[in-house]
Motif scaffolding. Structure first.
Motif: not given
Length: 165
Positions: A57-81
């Motif tokens: 959403g931030a990118y679509m609004a014109g920002s350059n985003p950074v996501l900070l996360m733990q690798n244990s959350g990779l499974g949670y967000c893989l579909n979103a990516f």
């Protein structure tokens, strides 16, 4: 060891201006710096897939985003990516802590620590392991990939960033 504040400054100097993420002790120095700066917002998320959405959403609004996360959350967000960032070319710099690297960590981190590189490769997501020696080069590599419209992940092992700035 890298200075968390210097690295955050480097990111903002390179145009990154929106940060979201899920807490991790390996990234605590970076998150502390972000919470105290006025250069760019840091939005905490309850799950990694929610943070992916915030960054999109931030990118679509014109920002350059950074996501900070733990690798244990990779499974949670893989579909979103794969169903959002990769097919719609939504670039995001991902700073992912590498819990369980080398089989050393709490037991719940070991399996993901062993397979997170394979998961990233299988999903077609470029990444690099950041070190104090290569941080300038991998950041340059990340920016080049992001400029083509795709995410790039920096894998962060324990002890790379200081805990306080």
């Amino acid at each position: 060891m890298l200075s968390s504040q210097s690295f955050i400054d480097r990111l903002t100097e390179n145009g990154f201006n929106f940060f979201a993420g899920v807490p991790c002790s390996l990234l605590s120095g970076l998150i502390s710096c972000l919470e105290e700066t006025e250069k760019a917002p840091y939005i905490p998320a309850v799950r990694e897939d929610a943070a992916v959405g915030l960054c999109a959403g931030a990118y679509m609004a014109g920002s350059n985003p950074v996501l900070l996360m733990q690798n244990s959350g990779l499974g949670y967000c893989l579909n979103a990516f794969t169903s959002l960032n990769l097919i719609y070319k939504i670039p995001t710099l991902v700073i992912m802590s590498w819990r369980g690297c080398g089989g050393k960590d709490a037991p719940e981190h070991i399996i993901m620590g062993e397979i997170n590189e394979d998961i990233l490769k299988t999903a077609g997501m470029d990444y690099a392991v950041i070190t104090p020696q290569n941080h300038e080069e991998v950041l340059r590599q990340a920016i080049e990939k992001i400029n083509t419209g795709f995410p790039f992940t920096l894998l962060v092992k324990k002890g790379i960033f200081d805990e306080r700035h």
